[in-house]
Design a protein around this motif. Structure first.
Motif, PDB file in Angstrom:
ATOM      1  N   UNK A   1     -35.518 -34.738   1.060  1.00 23.27           N
ATOM      2  CA  UNK A   1     -34.321 -34.668   1.888  1.00 23.27           C
ATOM      3  C   UNK A   1     -33.173 -34.023   1.120  1.00 23.27           C
ATOM      4  N   UNK A   2     -32.998 -34.389  -0.139  1.00 21.43           N
ATOM      5  CA  UNK A   2     -31.901 -33.838  -0.929  1.00 21.43           C
ATOM      6  C   UNK A   2     -32.064 -32.331  -1.093  1.00 21.43           C
ATOM      7  N   UNK A   3     -33.293 -31.868  -1.256  1.00 20.79           N
ATOM      8  CA  UNK A   3     -33.534 -30.441  -1.384  1.00 20.79           C
ATOM      9  C   UNK A   3     -33.168 -29.720  -0.091  1.00 20.79           C
ATOM     10  N   UNK A   4     -33.505 -30.336   1.036  1.00 25.11           N
ATOM     11  CA  UNK A   4     -33.177 -29.707   2.317  1.00 25.11           C
ATOM     12  C   UNK A   4     -31.667 -29.656   2.518  1.00 25.11           C
ATOM     13  N   UNK A   5     -30.972 -30.730   2.140  1.00 24.44           N
ATOM     14  CA  UNK A   5     -29.520 -30.740   2.268  1.00 24.44           C
ATOM     15  C   UNK A   5     -28.874 -29.679   1.375  1.00 24.44           C
ATOM     16  N   UNK A   6     -29.423 -29.487   0.179  1.00 27.23           N
ATOM     17  CA  UNK A   6     -28.890 -28.444  -0.704  1.00 27.23           C
ATOM     18  C   UNK A   6     -29.089 -27.069  -0.089  1.00 27.23           C
ATOM     19  N   UNK A   7     -30.232 -26.858   0.527  1.00 25.39           N
ATOM     20  CA  UNK A   7     -30.479 -25.567   1.184  1.00 25.39           C
ATOM     21  C   UNK A   7     -29.495 -25.338   2.326  1.00 25.39           C
TER      22      UNK A   7
ATOM     23  N   UNK B   1     -35.684 -20.391  -4.214  1.00 28.73           N
ATOM     24  CA  UNK B   1     -36.200 -19.947  -5.512  1.00 28.73           C
ATOM     25  C   UNK B   1     -36.255 -21.121  -6.484  1.00 28.73           C
ATOM     26  N   UNK B   2     -36.948 -20.886  -7.576  1.00 29.90           N
ATOM     27  CA  UNK B   2     -37.039 -21.912  -8.618  1.00 29.90           C
ATOM     28  C   UNK B   2     -35.747 -21.979  -9.403  1.00 29.90           C
ATOM     29  N   UNK B   3     -35.443 -23.132  -9.939  1.00 28.30           N
ATOM     30  CA  UNK B   3     -34.267 -23.274 -10.797  1.00 28.30           C
ATOM     31  C   UNK B   3     -34.443 -22.439 -12.065  1.00 28.30           C
ATOM     32  N   UNK B   4     -33.335 -21.933 -12.662  1.00 32.01           N
ATOM     33  CA  UNK B   4     -31.918 -22.091 -12.272  1.00 32.01           C
ATOM     34  C   UNK B   4     -31.410 -20.964 -11.372  1.00 32.01           C
ATOM     35  N   UNK B   5     -32.310 -20.258 -10.706  1.00 34.60           N
ATOM     36  CA  UNK B   5     -31.877 -19.121  -9.884  1.00 34.60           C
ATOM     37  C   UNK B   5     -30.839 -19.520  -8.840  1.00 34.60           C
ATOM     38  N   UNK B   6     -31.044 -20.573  -8.023  1.00 33.12           N
ATOM     39  CA  UNK B   6     -30.022 -20.904  -7.024  1.00 33.12           C
ATOM     40  C   UNK B   6     -28.666 -21.196  -7.630  1.00 33.12           C
ATOM     41  N   UNK B   7     -28.643 -21.950  -8.713  1.00 29.28           N
ATOM     42  CA  UNK B   7     -27.366 -22.309  -9.335  1.00 29.28           C
ATOM     43  C   UNK B   7     -26.651 -21.086  -9.881  1.00 29.28           C
ATOM     44  N   UNK B   8     -27.389 -20.190 -10.515  1.00 25.11           N
ATOM     45  CA  UNK B   8     -26.770 -18.992 -11.086  1.00 25.11           C
ATOM     46  C   UNK B   8     -26.237 -18.065 -10.002  1.00 25.11           C
ATOM     47  N   UNK B   9     -27.055 -17.797  -8.993  1.00 22.95           N
ATOM     48  CA  UNK B   9     -26.622 -16.892  -7.932  1.00 22.95           C
ATOM     49  C   UNK B   9     -25.448 -17.492  -7.168  1.00 22.95           C
ATOM     50  N   UNK B  10     -25.516 -18.780  -6.881  1.00 21.60           N
ATOM     51  CA  UNK B  10     -24.427 -19.444  -6.176  1.00 21.60           C
ATOM     52  C   UNK B  10     -23.134 -19.355  -6.984  1.00 21.60           C
TER      53      UNK B  10
ATOM     54  N   UNK C   1     -29.792 -12.965 -18.606  1.00 22.74           N
ATOM     55  CA  UNK C   1     -30.380 -13.599 -19.780  1.00 22.74           C
ATOM     56  C   UNK C   1     -31.082 -14.900 -19.412  1.00 22.74           C
ATOM     57  N   UNK C   2     -30.469 -15.658 -18.497  1.00 26.50           N
ATOM     58  CA  UNK C   2     -30.993 -16.991 -18.204  1.00 26.50           C
ATOM     59  C   UNK C   2     -32.123 -16.974 -17.184  1.00 26.50           C
ATOM     60  N   UNK C   3     -32.219 -15.944 -16.345  1.00 31.91           N
ATOM     61  CA  UNK C   3     -33.231 -15.927 -15.289  1.00 31.91           C
ATOM     62  C   UNK C   3     -34.652 -16.077 -15.804  1.00 31.91           C
ATOM     63  N   UNK C   4     -35.054 -15.372 -16.877  1.00 30.24           N
ATOM     64  CA  UNK C   4     -36.462 -15.497 -17.288  1.00 30.24           C
ATOM     65  C   UNK C   4     -36.807 -16.837 -17.890  1.00 30.24           C
ATOM     66  N   UNK C   5     -35.788 -17.615 -18.262  1.00 30.09           N
ATOM     67  CA  UNK C   5     -36.058 -18.879 -18.926  1.00 30.09           C
ATOM     68  C   UNK C   5     -36.635 -19.877 -17.934  1.00 30.09           C
ATOM     69  N   UNK C   6     -37.468 -20.733 -18.402  1.00 27.75           N
ATOM     70  CA  UNK C   6     -38.069 -21.760 -17.569  1.00 27.75           C
ATOM     71  C   UNK C   6     -37.687 -23.120 -18.134  1.00 27.75           C
ATOM     72  N   UNK C   7     -37.205 -23.976 -17.247  1.00 24.86           N
ATOM     73  CA  UNK C   7     -36.769 -25.301 -17.679  1.00 24.86           C
ATOM     74  C   UNK C   7     -37.993 -26.208 -17.805  1.00 24.86           C
ATOM     75  N   UNK C   8     -38.489 -26.340 -19.006  1.00 27.48           N
ATOM     76  CA  UNK C   8     -39.604 -27.250 -19.266  1.00 27.48           C
ATOM     77  C   UNK C   8     -39.165 -28.253 -20.311  1.00 27.48           C
ATOM     78  N   UNK C   9     -39.833 -29.366 -20.321  1.00 24.64           N
ATOM     79  CA  UNK C   9     -39.429 -30.402 -21.267  1.00 24.64           C
ATOM     80  C   UNK C   9     -39.726 -30.039 -22.699  1.00 24.64           C
ATOM     81  N   UNK C  10     -40.664 -29.162 -22.963  1.00 27.86           N
ATOM     82  CA  UNK C  10     -41.035 -28.854 -24.334  1.00 27.86           C
ATOM     83  C   UNK C  10     -40.456 -27.529 -24.824  1.00 27.86           C
ATOM     84  N   UNK C  11     -39.896 -26.725 -23.945  1.00 29.84           N
ATOM     85  CA  UNK C  11     -39.377 -25.415 -24.323  1.00 29.84           C
ATOM     86  C   UNK C  11     -37.932 -25.552 -24.810  1.00 29.84           C
ATOM     87  N   UNK C  12     -37.675 -25.271 -26.118  1.00 30.80           N
ATOM     88  CA  UNK C  12     -36.296 -25.392 -26.628  1.00 30.80           C
ATOM     89  C   UNK C  12     -35.337 -24.444 -25.915  1.00 30.80           C
TER      90      UNK C  12
END
Length: 281
Positions: free
Chosen positions: A1-7, A175-184, A235-246
């Protein structure tokens, strides 16, 4: 629901921002080709509408620029003629203009709320007259009326911009994060100050003052910052938010800084614009 509200929130934000841009473009295009009244024509109309009334001051107002942007001679709002009268508090001029405008073929007679008395506004032959009561006196203004294409162009521009904004932000929201936040963030930084000033400049009506100069006036302030934030986004678009990726921590910091700059930049731009945005009279 929260994802739909954000959209949904992003779709609405995009529709409002780009819809305001479309409104400004529509008012600019629809307002092209007007002919401001000459001084002799304005004086003749004033004498016809308010016979016997003696103006204590009059003069042509030419909006050489608005918000620091020069207007063309045939832009809506580029010039007007005004006449000041001493009417006291008996509202005699308002009744005189209402009666004479009705008998002389003026159309669209409408009431204008005023300080002590209500005034009137009417149109005829591509011109508009308005008698308004304010704390500083009674003013008769004669200016070019909006062309017939003005309303259609404004509505079409607003709808086209809103549809484009909703489609763009709706696509980004999926799109996958952080694309929405950056574009917005990027689009909001670039458009929200202009959108806010546009709605502030609309006042009681779209044709009160030309609103489209807000955007070219803001461009020198916001385009350099937008380019910087765009480089940050690339610069930030190619990065992927993973728990193990510094690198995800670097991306999070970069995105947070970019988002934190948005309200600061918008506040600064709005203050600067209001300080330098007085029209030339």
């Amino acid at each position: 629901m929260s994802r739909r509200l954000r959209c949904v929130a992003m779709v609405l934000l995009g529709a409002v921002l780009l819809g305001t841009v479309g409104l400004s473009l529509g008012t600019w295009y629809g307002g092209r080709g007007v002919t401001p009244p000459s001084s002799d024509q304005a004086q003749s109309l004033a004498a016809q509408l308010l016979p016997g009334a003696v103006s204590v001051n009059s003069g042509r107002v030419v909006h050489d620029y608005r918000w620091g942007v020069h207007l063309a001679a045939d832009d809506l709002g580029s010039g007007r003629e005004f006449f000041w009268y001493d009417d006291g508090d008996d509202c005699g001029l308002a009744e005189q203009l209402r009666r004479n405008a009705g008998t002389q073929g003026w159309q669209g007679l409408g009431r204008v709320p005023g300080y002590l008395c209500d005034g009137w506004r009417a149109e005829r032959d591509g011109l508009t007259v308005a008698l308004e009561y304010s704390a500083s006196g009674t003013e008769l203004t004669i200016a070019a009326a909006a062309p017939g294409k003005f309303l259609a162009s404004t509505v079409a521009g607003t709808l086209a911009g809103a549809a484009a904004g909703a489609a763009l932000f709706g696509w980004v929201a999926r799109r996958r994060r952080p694309v929405p936040l950056l574009v917005c963030t990027l689009v909001t930084v670039g458009l929200l100050p202009g959108a806010a000033l546009t709605w502030a400049a609309l006042g009681p009506g779209i044709v009160t003052e030309p609103v489209w100069p807000v955007w070219p006036a803001l461009a020198p302030l916001l385009v350099p910052l937008w380019l910087v934030l765009l480089l940050v986004g690339v610069y930030a678009f190619p990065k992927r938010e993973t728990g193990t990726d510094p690198s995800s921590r670097v991306t999070a910091v970069v995105v947070s800084v970019a988002c934190a700059l948005a309200p600061v930049v918008m506040t600064t731009a709005l203050v600067l614009m209001f300080l330098r945005a007085q029209p030339l009279r």
